[in-house]
Design a protein around this motif. Sequence first.
Motif, PDB file in Angstrom:
ATOM      1  N   UNK A 162       0.833  -1.109   0.040  1.00  0.00           N
ATOM      2  CA  UNK A 162      -0.020  -0.037  -0.217  1.00  0.00           C
ATOM      3  C   UNK A 162       0.830   1.240  -0.007  1.00  0.00           C
ATOM      4  N   UNK A 163       0.155   2.410  -0.600  1.00  0.00           N
ATOM      5  CA  UNK A 163       0.701   3.734  -0.477  1.00  0.00           C
ATOM      6  C   UNK A 163       0.813   4.118   0.916  1.00  0.00           C
ATOM      7  N   UNK A 164       2.040   4.715   1.437  1.00  0.00           N
ATOM      8  CA  UNK A 164       1.793   5.440   2.802  1.00  0.00           C
ATOM      9  C   UNK A 164       1.737   6.885   2.529  1.00  0.00           C
ATOM     10  N   UNK A 165       1.998   7.488   1.496  1.00  0.00           N
ATOM     11  CA  UNK A 165       2.162   8.967   1.134  1.00  0.00           C
ATOM     12  C   UNK A 165       0.720   9.572   1.244  1.00  0.00           C
ATOM     13  N   UNK A 166       0.726  10.658   1.532  1.00  0.00           N
ATOM     14  CA  UNK A 166      -0.736  11.529   1.466  1.00  0.00           C
ATOM     15  C   UNK A 166      -1.707  10.987   2.559  1.00  0.00           C
ATOM     16  N   UNK A 167      -1.132  10.314   3.620  1.00  0.00           N
ATOM     17  CA  UNK A 167      -2.338  10.158   4.731  1.00  0.00           C
ATOM     18  C   UNK A 167      -2.120  11.050   5.932  1.00  0.00           C
ATOM     19  N   UNK A 168      -3.075  11.115   6.638  1.00  0.00           N
ATOM     20  CA  UNK A 168      -3.205  11.991   7.652  1.00  0.00           C
ATOM     21  C   UNK A 168      -2.138  11.732   8.724  1.00  0.00           C
ATOM     22  N   UNK A 169      -1.289  12.584   9.300  1.00  0.00           N
ATOM     23  CA  UNK A 169      -0.399  12.513  10.299  1.00  0.00           C
ATOM     24  C   UNK A 169      -0.941  11.623  11.336  1.00  0.00           C
ATOM     25  N   UNK A 170      -2.071  11.972  11.924  1.00  0.00           N
ATOM     26  CA  UNK A 170      -2.567  11.365  12.914  1.00  0.00           C
ATOM     27  C   UNK A 170      -2.754  10.003  12.811  1.00  0.00           C
ATOM     28  N   UNK A 171      -3.326   9.723  11.382  1.00  0.00           N
ATOM     29  CA  UNK A 171      -3.747   8.279  11.093  1.00  0.00           C
ATOM     30  C   UNK A 171      -2.321   7.585  11.046  1.00  0.00           C
ATOM     31  N   UNK A 172      -1.486   7.844  10.503  1.00  0.00           N
ATOM     32  CA  UNK A 172      -0.090   7.220  10.112  1.00  0.00           C
ATOM     33  C   UNK A 172       0.501   6.823  11.840  1.00  0.00           C
TER      34      UNK A 172
END
Length: 218
Positions: A162-172
Amino acid sequence: MLAAKFSQRSPWPLIICLAFTQLPANALAASTLGVTIAEHGINDVPACALCHGEHGEGDRAAGYPRLAGMNAGYLLNQLDHYADGSRSSQVMQVYSRALTRIQRRAIAEYYAAKPGLGSQLHTGRQANNAIAALLNKGDWSRNIPACFSCHGKMGTGSKLIPAIADQPVHYFIVQMNHWRTGTRPVGEGDPMATIAKNLTPTEIAGIARYLANESPRK
């Protein structure tokens, strides 16, 4: 007359013709089902767009992840994990269990077909040296491979990962903490449990901000 004799002689041409005629209809039905679930909801499950955005872009402020452009197989697996209880989320477990597997597949394929935002990330900005090293080289002294070696250039993912870019900071950060504490299934990504435990909270936050295209905190 010739056509009639041919059809009497063998049913296979007609069967093959009907089979090919059905393919577009089935594909259209699946696509329509995905749109319905995303925009209107189904089976007492509200529209996905309410939390994940009109175009599947997610909600950074609320910490709801981006779905657009994510791999369909990955999205389907996550819905299945929620449905069988192996991935925790009080809300998503309820919603996933209310969907049939056909419905879960339809919504996964719907969002996978939407364009992601990975190609627009990280223009004109650099990570600090420590974060850049983890992203591009890793730290093998702690059994941490480079993030981009698995998740693709700039974290935009691949067909299998899966992509990990462009996800919310909190979610990551929350997901990495789930890996650290063992509350996210190890079977779906065995290395992540080790990697997350070997990263410091400061490093996780720094990676999260970079991947979300946010300025690092000083």
